[in-house]
Design a protein around this motif. Structure first.
Motif, PDB file in Angstrom:
ATOM      1  N   GLN A  54       0.823  -1.218   0.000  1.00 17.27           N
ATOM      2  CA  GLN A  54       0.000   0.000   0.000  1.00 17.27           C
ATOM      3  C   GLN A  54       0.858   1.270   0.000  1.00 17.27           C
ATOM      4  O   GLN A  54       0.541   2.214  -0.731  1.00 17.27           O
ATOM      5  CB  GLN A  54      -0.982   0.008   1.175  1.00 17.27           C
ATOM      6  CG  GLN A  54      -0.345  -0.086   2.542  1.00 17.27           C
ATOM      7  CD  GLN A  54      -1.377  -0.031   3.661  1.00 17.27           C
ATOM      8  OE1 GLN A  54      -2.530   0.282   3.419  1.00 17.27           O
ATOM      9  NE2 GLN A  54      -0.962  -0.340   4.872  1.00 17.27           N
ATOM     10  N   ALA A  55       1.938   1.274   0.770  1.00 22.29           N
ATOM     11  CA  ALA A  55       2.753   2.494   0.846  1.00 22.29           C
ATOM     12  C   ALA A  55       3.485   2.785  -0.469  1.00 22.29           C
ATOM     13  O   ALA A  55       3.374   3.905  -0.992  1.00 22.29           O
ATOM     14  CB  ALA A  55       3.727   2.405   2.015  1.00 22.29           C
ATOM     15  N   TYR A  58       0.935   3.730  -3.120  1.00 23.13           N
ATOM     16  CA  TYR A  58       0.341   5.040  -2.842  1.00 23.13           C
ATOM     17  C   TYR A  58       1.319   6.153  -3.222  1.00 23.13           C
ATOM     18  O   TYR A  58       0.936   7.142  -3.868  1.00 23.13           O
ATOM     19  CB  TYR A  58      -0.026   5.116  -1.359  1.00 23.13           C
ATOM     20  CG  TYR A  58      -0.626   6.417  -0.920  1.00 23.13           C
ATOM     21  CD1 TYR A  58      -1.799   6.888  -1.482  1.00 23.13           C
ATOM     22  CD2 TYR A  58      -0.022   7.178   0.081  1.00 23.13           C
ATOM     23  CE1 TYR A  58      -2.360   8.083  -1.068  1.00 23.13           C
ATOM     24  CE2 TYR A  58      -0.576   8.378   0.499  1.00 23.13           C
ATOM     25  CZ  TYR A  58      -1.746   8.816  -0.074  1.00 23.13           C
ATOM     26  OH  TYR A  58      -2.297   9.999   0.338  1.00 23.13           O
ATOM     27  N   ARG A  59       2.573   5.980  -2.857  1.00 23.38           N
ATOM     28  CA  ARG A  59       3.597   6.980  -3.193  1.00 23.38           C
ATOM     29  C   ARG A  59       3.710   7.131  -4.713  1.00 23.38           C
ATOM     30  O   ARG A  59       3.720   8.235  -5.250  1.00 23.38           O
ATOM     31  CB  ARG A  59       4.942   6.527  -2.610  1.00 23.38           C
ATOM     32  CG  ARG A  59       6.067   7.521  -2.831  1.00 23.38           C
ATOM     33  CD  ARG A  59       7.359   6.974  -2.271  1.00 23.38           C
ATOM     34  NE  ARG A  59       7.739   5.728  -2.931  1.00 23.38           N
ATOM     35  CZ  ARG A  59       8.353   4.704  -2.324  1.00 23.38           C
ATOM     36  NH1 ARG A  59       8.653   4.767  -1.055  1.00 23.38           N
ATOM     37  NH2 ARG A  59       8.670   3.621  -2.994  1.00 23.38           N
ATOM     38  N   ARG A  63       2.565  10.460  -6.988  1.00 27.35           N
ATOM     39  CA  ARG A  63       3.424  11.209  -7.920  1.00 27.35           C
ATOM     40  C   ARG A  63       2.837  11.201  -9.321  1.00 27.35           C
ATOM     41  O   ARG A  63       3.008  12.147 -10.082  1.00 27.35           O
ATOM     42  CB  ARG A  63       4.832  10.608  -7.972  1.00 27.35           C
ATOM     43  CG  ARG A  63       5.556  10.626  -6.653  1.00 27.35           C
ATOM     44  CD  ARG A  63       5.769  12.030  -6.136  1.00 27.35           C
ATOM     45  NE  ARG A  63       6.089  11.997  -4.716  1.00 27.35           N
ATOM     46  CZ  ARG A  63       5.569  12.813  -3.813  1.00 27.35           C
ATOM     47  NH1 ARG A  63       4.708  13.746  -4.169  1.00 27.35           N
ATOM     48  NH2 ARG A  63       5.911  12.718  -2.553  1.00 27.35           N
ATOM     49  N   GLU A  72      -5.439   7.658  -3.291  1.00 27.82           N
ATOM     50  CA  GLU A  72      -6.059   6.695  -2.369  1.00 27.82           C
ATOM     51  C   GLU A  72      -7.113   5.858  -3.073  1.00 27.82           C
ATOM     52  O   GLU A  72      -7.186   4.637  -2.907  1.00 27.82           O
ATOM     53  CB  GLU A  72      -6.706   7.450  -1.201  1.00 27.82           C
ATOM     54  CG  GLU A  72      -5.703   7.897  -0.145  1.00 27.82           C
ATOM     55  CD  GLU A  72      -6.360   8.640   1.010  1.00 27.82           C
ATOM     56  OE1 GLU A  72      -5.694   9.520   1.576  1.00 27.82           O
ATOM     57  OE2 GLU A  72      -7.520   8.341   1.314  1.00 27.82           O
TER      58      GLU A  72
ATOM     59  N   TRP B  50      14.531  15.044  -6.369  1.00 27.15           N
ATOM     60  CA  TRP B  50      13.668  13.862  -6.202  1.00 27.15           C
ATOM     61  C   TRP B  50      13.660  13.412  -4.742  1.00 27.15           C
ATOM     62  O   TRP B  50      12.627  13.017  -4.216  1.00 27.15           O
ATOM     63  CB  TRP B  50      14.134  12.719  -7.100  1.00 27.15           C
ATOM     64  CG  TRP B  50      13.691  12.872  -8.524  1.00 27.15           C
ATOM     65  CD1 TRP B  50      14.435  13.338  -9.566  1.00 27.15           C
ATOM     66  CD2 TRP B  50      12.400  12.571  -9.067  1.00 27.15           C
ATOM     67  NE1 TRP B  50      13.697  13.360 -10.719  1.00 27.15           N
ATOM     68  CE2 TRP B  50      12.448  12.888 -10.443  1.00 27.15           C
ATOM     69  CE3 TRP B  50      11.213  12.080  -8.537  1.00 27.15           C
ATOM     70  CZ2 TRP B  50      11.349  12.718 -11.295  1.00 27.15           C
ATOM     71  CZ3 TRP B  50      10.121  11.910  -9.382  1.00 27.15           C
ATOM     72  CH2 TRP B  50      10.194  12.223 -10.739  1.00 27.15           C
ATOM     73  N   LEU B  53      11.330  15.199  -2.325  1.00 34.27           N
ATOM     74  CA  LEU B  53       9.890  14.924  -2.281  1.00 34.27           C
ATOM     75  C   LEU B  53       9.566  14.116  -1.029  1.00 34.27           C
ATOM     76  O   LEU B  53      10.196  13.082  -0.774  1.00 34.27           O
ATOM     77  CB  LEU B  53       9.470  14.123  -3.523  1.00 34.27           C
ATOM     78  CG  LEU B  53       9.429  14.871  -4.845  1.00 34.27           C
ATOM     79  CD1 LEU B  53       9.108  13.910  -5.983  1.00 34.27           C
ATOM     80  CD2 LEU B  53       8.401  15.996  -4.810  1.00 34.27           C
ATOM     81  N   ASP B  55       7.872  11.538   1.547  1.00 35.24           N
ATOM     82  CA  ASP B  55       7.208  10.241   1.393  1.00 35.24           C
ATOM     83  C   ASP B  55       5.830  10.330   2.055  1.00 35.24           C
ATOM     84  O   ASP B  55       5.746  10.573   3.265  1.00 35.24           O
ATOM     85  CB  ASP B  55       8.054   9.152   2.075  1.00 35.24           C
ATOM     86  CG  ASP B  55       7.519   7.762   1.778  1.00 35.24           C
ATOM     87  OD1 ASP B  55       6.387   7.664   1.264  1.00 35.24           O
ATOM     88  OD2 ASP B  55       8.229   6.785   2.067  1.00 35.24           O
ATOM     89  N   PRO B  56       4.780  10.163   1.304  1.00 34.61           N
ATOM     90  CA  PRO B  56       3.449  10.321   1.907  1.00 34.61           C
ATOM     91  C   PRO B  56       3.056   9.183   2.835  1.00 34.61           C
ATOM     92  O   PRO B  56       2.044   9.283   3.528  1.00 34.61           O
ATOM     93  CB  PRO B  56       2.512  10.360   0.688  1.00 34.61           C
ATOM     94  CG  PRO B  56       3.240   9.624  -0.375  1.00 34.61           C
ATOM     95  CD  PRO B  56       4.690   9.830  -0.125  1.00 34.61           C
ATOM     96  N   GLY B  57       3.844   8.103   2.866  1.00 31.75           N
ATOM     97  CA  GLY B  57       3.497   6.960   3.729  1.00 31.75           C
ATOM     98  C   GLY B  57       2.318   6.197   3.169  1.00 31.75           C
ATOM     99  O   GLY B  57       1.967   6.341   1.989  1.00 31.75           O
ATOM    100  N   ALA B  58       1.692   5.422   4.030  1.00 30.61           N
ATOM    101  CA  ALA B  58       0.545   4.618   3.578  1.00 30.61           C
ATOM    102  C   ALA B  58      -0.745   5.397   3.795  1.00 30.61           C
ATOM    103  O   ALA B  58      -0.845   6.171   4.753  1.00 30.61           O
ATOM    104  CB  ALA B  58       0.496   3.312   4.348  1.00 30.61           C
ATOM    105  N   PRO B  59      -1.703   5.216   2.913  1.00 25.45           N
ATOM    106  CA  PRO B  59      -2.978   5.908   3.140  1.00 25.45           C
ATOM    107  C   PRO B  59      -3.665   5.372   4.389  1.00 25.45           C
ATOM    108  O   PRO B  59      -3.582   4.173   4.675  1.00 25.45           O
ATOM    109  CB  PRO B  59      -3.788   5.582   1.878  1.00 25.45           C
ATOM    110  CG  PRO B  59      -3.131   4.401   1.281  1.00 25.45           C
ATOM    111  CD  PRO B  59      -1.707   4.413   1.700  1.00 25.45           C
ATOM    112  N   LEU B  62      -6.625   2.049   4.900  1.00 21.65           N
ATOM    113  CA  LEU B  62      -6.866   1.507   3.554  1.00 21.65           C
ATOM    114  C   LEU B  62      -7.527   0.134   3.613  1.00 21.65           C
ATOM    115  O   LEU B  62      -8.471  -0.152   2.878  1.00 21.65           O
ATOM    116  CB  LEU B  62      -5.560   1.415   2.761  1.00 21.65           C
ATOM    117  CG  LEU B  62      -5.769   1.032   1.305  1.00 21.65           C
ATOM    118  CD1 LEU B  62      -6.155   2.229   0.466  1.00 21.65           C
ATOM    119  CD2 LEU B  62      -4.552   0.356   0.710  1.00 21.65           C
ATOM    120  N   ARG B  65     -11.230   0.230   4.429  1.00 19.73           N
ATOM    121  CA  ARG B  65     -12.058   0.632   3.287  1.00 19.73           C
ATOM    122  C   ARG B  65     -12.114  -0.463   2.228  1.00 19.73           C
ATOM    123  O   ARG B  65     -13.144  -0.691   1.602  1.00 19.73           O
ATOM    124  CB  ARG B  65     -11.522   1.934   2.681  1.00 19.73           C
ATOM    125  CG  ARG B  65     -11.907   3.145   3.506  1.00 19.73           C
ATOM    126  CD  ARG B  65     -11.468   4.408   2.858  1.00 19.73           C
ATOM    127  NE  ARG B  65     -10.044   4.622   3.029  1.00 19.73           N
ATOM    128  CZ  ARG B  65      -9.322   5.460   2.300  1.00 19.73           C
ATOM    129  NH1 ARG B  65      -9.887   6.139   1.337  1.00 19.73           N
ATOM    130  NH2 ARG B  65      -8.031   5.607   2.529  1.00 19.73           N
TER     131      ARG B  65
END
Lengths: 211, 172
Positions: A54-55, A58-59, A63, A72, B50, B53, B55-59, B62, B65
């Motif tokens: 998932q991570a 998602y990343r 992008r 998501e 680069w 940027l 890292d947004p991590g995991a949603p 998830l 859902r």
């Protein structure tokens, strides 16, 4: 009596979890094993596959699509497709490659659907703002500079063609090697090298113009 | 190394993906070539961007859902599963109706099917009384063979024809 108890347990926890108990929790399943369990309808196997990917997915989608909400939704779609098509996977490619290929297709579909949307929607400010939160005072300047660079790169990526963006994200951000990028994009080595170099030039030109 | 080769391998070199001898050659070329050294600096700067940027991590949530969607899915599958049953039923009903119509048409009486009166010549042997046919054949068998000479000699027509023939006139 014992058989019925096993059957009851099997119905309750599923074959994947029973197998996990038998193997012991230290046993690490391969992605291929998990996909086979998914094909048999074991949601626990999908949960494990989701936990693993998932991570990074998602990343990657973040992008590619530029919006956290879209990314998501796209990640959810990826795993739904995995669940629905696990039985059809031929195990010729790596499972990770297959997941990325599904993600690429979803991102492309989403891009073609939202072509009319303004480009500003592409820039995701929310996650960039979080960089400064909780940072020490002495690092503030450095972080601001980083934040500015990240913002510029995001803007430049948004202006690139999705195909160029895909290659650059896979190469620079996901750090994939040429074989993996070839498997995901289905491009030959020569074409991939040429297009990657061209995408890099375009990104550099956009960044220079933005400076 | 030529500048073109340097440019071709630049990305992989900065990414640390080149084998050692080639990496050393790249390094040496960058040391002596100012324009390629500038390209190297640009590429390293790009890599840094680069890395900048976040890292947004995991949603979040998830799996929750996703599992909610999976629970919705069987209902939809059930509806899709019903669709072929309806389609098959409808097809079978249509085929049965068609068969019934064809069968009823074949079973209808001939008068209902033929409007115009049929000419007499179209009457077939099947429609003639069988007893009458047997009688006709037995009557014919009792008659003399018309091709036999003695029968022909006794015939008035035969004698007349023979006289014409002997006199040199046209035959019959």
């Amino acid at each position: 009596m014992q058989t019925s108890a096993v059957m009851e347990l099997n119905n309750r926890v599923g074959a994947f979890e029973l197998d996990s108990m038998a193997r012991g929790h230290e046993q690490v399943y391969s992605d291929e094993d998990l996909l086979r369990y998914c094909a048999r309808g074991e949601t626990s196997a999908l949960e494990e596959l989701t936990r693993r990917y998932q991570a990074p997915l998602y990343r990657f989608l973040m992008r590619m699509m530029g919006s956290a909400d879209d990314a998501e939704e796209a990640v959810l779609d990826v795993f739904m497709r995995v669940w629905q098509n696990a039985g059809r996977f031929q195990f010729r490619a790596r499972v990770a490659t297959w997941l990325y290929r599904i993600a690429v297709n979803i991102a492309r579909d989403a891009h073609s659907r939202r072509k009319s949307r303004p480009q500003e929607a592409w820039i995701e400010e929310r996650q960039l703002e979080t960089l400064a939160v909780g940072s020490a005072e002495e690092e503030a300047l450095h972080l601001l500079e980083r934040e500015d660079q990240a913002r510029r790169l995001q803007r430049a990526l948004a202006r690139l063609h999705p195909n160029d963006r895909l290659l650059l994200v896979l190469y620079y951000l996901e750090d994939r090697n040429y074989e993996e990028i070839q498997a995901i994009t289905e491009l030959s080595y020569t074409v991939l090298k040429t297009r990657l170099a061209r995408a890099r030039r375009r990104l550099r030109d956009i960044l220079e113009a933005d400076h | 190394m030529k500048c073109r080769d340097f440019d071709e391998n630049l990305m992989d070199w900065v990414a640390g993906k080149l084998p050692e001898p080639l990496a050393a050659a790249m390094s040496e070329h960058s040391r002596v070539c100012a324009s390629c050294a500038r390209l190297e600096a640009e590429e390293r700067g790009l890599r840094l961007r680069w890395q900048s940027l976040p890292d947004p991590g995991a949603p979040p949530d998830l799996w929750l859902r996703l599992s909610a969607r999976l629970e919705q899915k069987p209902a939809r599958r059930w509806r899709f599963a019903l669709r072929p049953v309806w389609m098959t039923g409808a097809t079978l009903a249509a085929a049965a109706s068609l068969t019934l119509v064809v069968w009823l048409r074949l079973q209808a009486p001939p008068t209902a099917r033929v409007d115009a009166p049929r000419p007499a010549v179209q009457q077939t042997a099947a429609s003639v009384d069988e007893g009458r046919v047997v009688q006709m054949i037995s009557d014919m068998q009792s008659l003399p063979d018309p091709d036999r000479d003695d029968v022909l000699a006794g015939s008035e027509h035969y004698r007349k024809d023979m006289r014409i023939l002997l006199a040199g006139g046209p035959g019959r």
